[in-house]
Design a protein around this motif. Structure first.
Motif, short mmCIF file in Angstrom:
data_model
loop_
_atom_site.label_atom_id
_atom_site.label_comp_id
_atom_site.label_asym_id
_atom_site.label_seq_id
_atom_site.Cartn_x
_atom_site.Cartn_y
_atom_site.Cartn_z
N ASN A 10 0.87 -1.17 0.00
CA ASN A 10 0.00 0.00 0.00
C ASN A 10 0.91 1.22 0.00
OD1 ASN A 10 -2.40 1.49 0.11
ND2 ASN A 10 -2.33 1.62 2.34
N PRO A 11 0.91 2.02 -1.08
CA PRO A 11 1.96 3.02 -1.29
C PRO A 11 1.78 4.30 -0.49
CG PRO A 11 0.39 3.14 -3.07
CD PRO A 11 -0.05 1.99 -2.19
N TRP A 12 2.83 5.15 -0.58
CA TRP A 12 2.77 6.48 0.02
C TRP A 12 1.69 7.33 -0.63
CZ3 TRP A 12 8.57 6.16 -1.00
CH2 TRP A 12 9.27 5.79 0.16
N LYS A 24 -8.06 2.28 4.42
CA LYS A 24 -7.47 0.94 4.38
C LYS A 24 -7.54 0.41 2.95
CE LYS A 24 -5.59 -0.44 8.13
NZ LYS A 24 -4.93 0.87 8.18
N PRO A 25 -6.49 -0.28 2.49
CA PRO A 25 -6.46 -0.78 1.11
C PRO A 25 -7.29 -2.06 0.95
CG PRO A 25 -4.47 -1.45 2.25
CD PRO A 25 -5.26 -0.61 3.23
N ASP A 46 2.24 -2.13 4.42
CA ASP A 46 1.29 -1.02 4.30
C ASP A 46 2.00 0.24 4.78
OD1 ASP A 46 -0.74 0.82 4.39
OD2 ASP A 46 -2.17 -0.47 5.43
N LEU A 47 2.41 1.07 3.83
CA LEU A 47 3.15 2.29 4.18
C LEU A 47 2.27 3.31 4.89
CD1 LEU A 47 5.26 2.84 0.92
CD2 LEU A 47 5.89 1.63 3.01
N MET A 48 0.95 3.09 4.86
CA MET A 48 0.03 4.06 5.45
C MET A 48 -0.60 3.57 6.75
SD MET A 48 0.61 6.25 3.22
CE MET A 48 -0.39 7.50 4.00
N LEU A 201 -2.94 -10.33 7.45
CA LEU A 201 -1.59 -9.91 7.05
C LEU A 201 -1.04 -8.80 7.94
CD1 LEU A 201 -2.10 -9.85 3.15
CD2 LEU A 201 -0.91 -11.59 4.50
N TYR A 202 -1.89 -8.21 8.77
CA TYR A 202 -1.47 -7.14 9.68
C TYR A 202 -1.10 -7.69 11.05
CZ TYR A 202 -3.32 -3.43 6.62
OH TYR A 202 -3.56 -2.56 5.59
N ASN A 203 -0.14 -7.03 11.69
CA ASN A 203 0.14 -7.27 13.09
C ASN A 203 -0.75 -6.42 13.99
OD1 ASN A 203 2.32 -9.11 12.79
ND2 ASN A 203 3.67 -7.42 12.25
N SER A 204 -1.03 -5.19 13.50
CA SER A 204 -1.81 -4.26 14.31
C SER A 204 -2.46 -3.21 13.42
CB SER A 204 -0.90 -3.57 15.34
OG SER A 204 -1.62 -2.63 16.11
N VAL A 205 -3.73 -2.92 13.68
CA VAL A 205 -4.44 -1.82 13.01
C VAL A 205 -5.30 -1.12 14.05
CG1 VAL A 205 -4.50 -2.89 10.71
CG2 VAL A 205 -6.35 -3.36 12.33
N GLY A 206 -5.80 0.05 13.68
CA GLY A 206 -6.64 0.80 14.62
C GLY A 206 -8.11 0.61 14.40
N TYR A 207 -8.49 0.02 13.27
CA TYR A 207 -9.89 -0.16 12.88
C TYR A 207 -9.92 -1.14 11.72
CZ TYR A 207 -8.04 3.13 9.52
OH TYR A 207 -7.24 3.72 8.58
N VAL A 208 -11.09 -1.61 11.38
CA VAL A 208 -11.25 -2.51 10.23
C VAL A 208 -12.31 -1.92 9.29
CG1 VAL A 208 -12.23 -4.73 9.51
CG2 VAL A 208 -10.47 -4.66 11.28
#
Length: 456
Positions: A10-12, A24-25, A46-48, A201-208
């Protein structure tokens, strides 16, 4: 034989401003699930992702604002030459380059190809810079897909990446076979209804962020959604609930965001059953839900509003767009009376302006300043919040075609010039001063209502 493994990136974002308003991508995550269903290993950078565990070791990460949203870490970068006239700083948002390169060096030994996604067309300098770094660090094919690649393939090719322009992922096996010499068989899997976005694929996110539908039956002149998909698709309510339970448990998050274009279409068989199942399973007692993508006010009824309130929905955005004659000429999706009626229904359910707001566009072709001010007044009078958002002409929409036919656009503009921040500085529609006037009017209205405090 070398392992079949694809890196998703997921790019800049590069722009004058950017905010993590539940970005989120999701499309890229569906690509990840589809590839895994084909037996291909997948990894994500995920760069973002502001919640990346390593990010605080490399940069200061701004604190959350509300419900998992917030500012991205950023640095100032050189402005593209075509934007030399803009009196603002240009920035790159997301993961520092040092950390990005470190991640690439950790995975480079067994990657077969890289897939980079894209969204807004005028963010392409960030996509190109991401691809540049990928090519410097890895010696494998880089593929650029997503909305920008589909909408502006002739510009996307300038990135030096291979360009994947399809919306249907069933074309991917053939694409990969041609690109990498693989022998992946075709599949009947429906990537949307059968699969879920690969949040694992994520270790940690703030929302889904989830999608319960694809497509939109409306034909608004400023919108491209109805051209992205031939027909609407509906994910089963049971599948949606399973995703909510699985991802909220797996990632320990509190906020679930629905980003559908038209979630209230076919609501009796689709969205209402989802809401009822949320209540049946008591998910509303531990989760917060959000509808930030502009629901259709005309399709709202009292039962739906009551269910939304009971199910702990904290954000409801209504698509209002504008007052005046343009309500009809841009597609007739919503009129003032629809917004007033929706407001009454939502207030009856228990919502206030803290949860409910309307999107209002400014700088639409043939729109007057008074049209925008009147829309602000309507929202203020019925006690719902409002945000004034600047119009962007999207290539391929009816409104863009009309502007080209009338000579108000050439049709060959660099996407950077169509950035809604840039438009007022060169486009002969509303001036920067008029747009500033409208935004100040909206701000003063909120101060009068006591919704925001005056600056000292």
């Amino acid at each position: 034989m070398k392992r079949r493994k694809i890196l998703l990136v997921n790019p800049w974002i590069e722009d004058f401003a950017a905010y993590d308003f539940w970005l989120k991508p999701v499309g890229l995550l569906y690509v990840g699930s589809f590839l895994k269903s084909l037996g291909i290993e997948v990894e994500l950078i995920d760069l973002m992702n502001r919640y990346d565990p390593e990010l605080p070791l490399y940069t200061k990460v701004p604190k959350d604002k509300f419900y998992g949203t917030g500012k991205f870490p950023h640095i100032e970068v050189r402005k593209p030459e075509i934007l030399h006239f803009m009196p603002r700083k240009y920035k790159r948002y997301g993961m520092p380059e040092e950390l990005f390169r470190k991640r690439l060096r950790e995975v480079k030994s067994d990657i077969s190809a890289v897939f980079v996604t894209s969204t807004l067309t005028y963010w392409y300098p960030g996509y190109f810079d991401t691809i540049r770094v990928l090519k410097e660090e890895l010696s494998v094919p880089v593929v650029l897909g997503g909305f920008f690649a589909r909408n502006q393939p002739h510009v996307a090719k300038k990135s030096g990446a291979y360009v994947f322009t399809k919306t249907d992922l069933r074309y991917l096996p053939c694409f990969l076979n041609d690109l990498l010499g693989w022998d992946i068989p075709s599949t009947d899997i429906d990537w949307f209804t059968d699969l879920s976005p690969a949040y694992g694929l994520y270790n940690s996110v703030g929302y889904v962020v989830l999608l319960t539908t694809l497509g939109c039956p409306y034909r608004c002149t400023y919108c491209i959604a109805h051209r992205n998909w031939e027909n609407m698709k509906f994910k089963s309510p049971e599948k949606v609930i399973e995703e909510i339970e699985r991802f909220s448990d797996m990632l320990n998050i509190k906020d679930i965001v629905f980003f559908d274009d038209a979630i209230l279409v076919n609501k009796e068989k689709h969205f209402k059953p989802i809401l009822k199942k949320i209540l049946e399973k008591n998910l509303h007692k531990r989760l917060r839900f959000h509808l930030p993508n502009g629901i259709h006010a005309r399709l709202l009824d009292q039962e739906t509003a009551d269910l939304l309130f009971e199910a702990n929905f904290k954000t409801i955005k209504l698509g209002y767009e504008t007052s005046g004659k343009l309500q009809i000429t841009t597609g007739g999706k919503v009129r003032d009376e629809d917004i007033v009626r929706a407001s009454e229904i939502l207030h009856n359910a228990g919502f206030t302006h803290k949860e409910v707001s309307a999107y209002i566009m400014v700088n639409l072709p043939e729109q007057d300043v008074e049209d925008v001010k009147n829309a602000v007044d309507v929202c203020a009078a019925i006690d719902i919040d409002f945000s004034v958002n600047e119009f962007t002409p999207i290539v391929g929409t009816d409104i863009w075609i009309d502007l080209v036919n009338k000579g108000k656009l050439t049709g060959l503009e660099d996407p950077l010039l169509l950035n809604n921040t840039v438009l007022p500085y060169w486009w002969n529609n509303m001036t920067y001063e008029q747009i500033h006037e409208v935004k100040e009017y909206a701000k003063q209205k909120k101060i009068e209502l006591g919704w925001i405090k005056t600056e000292i």
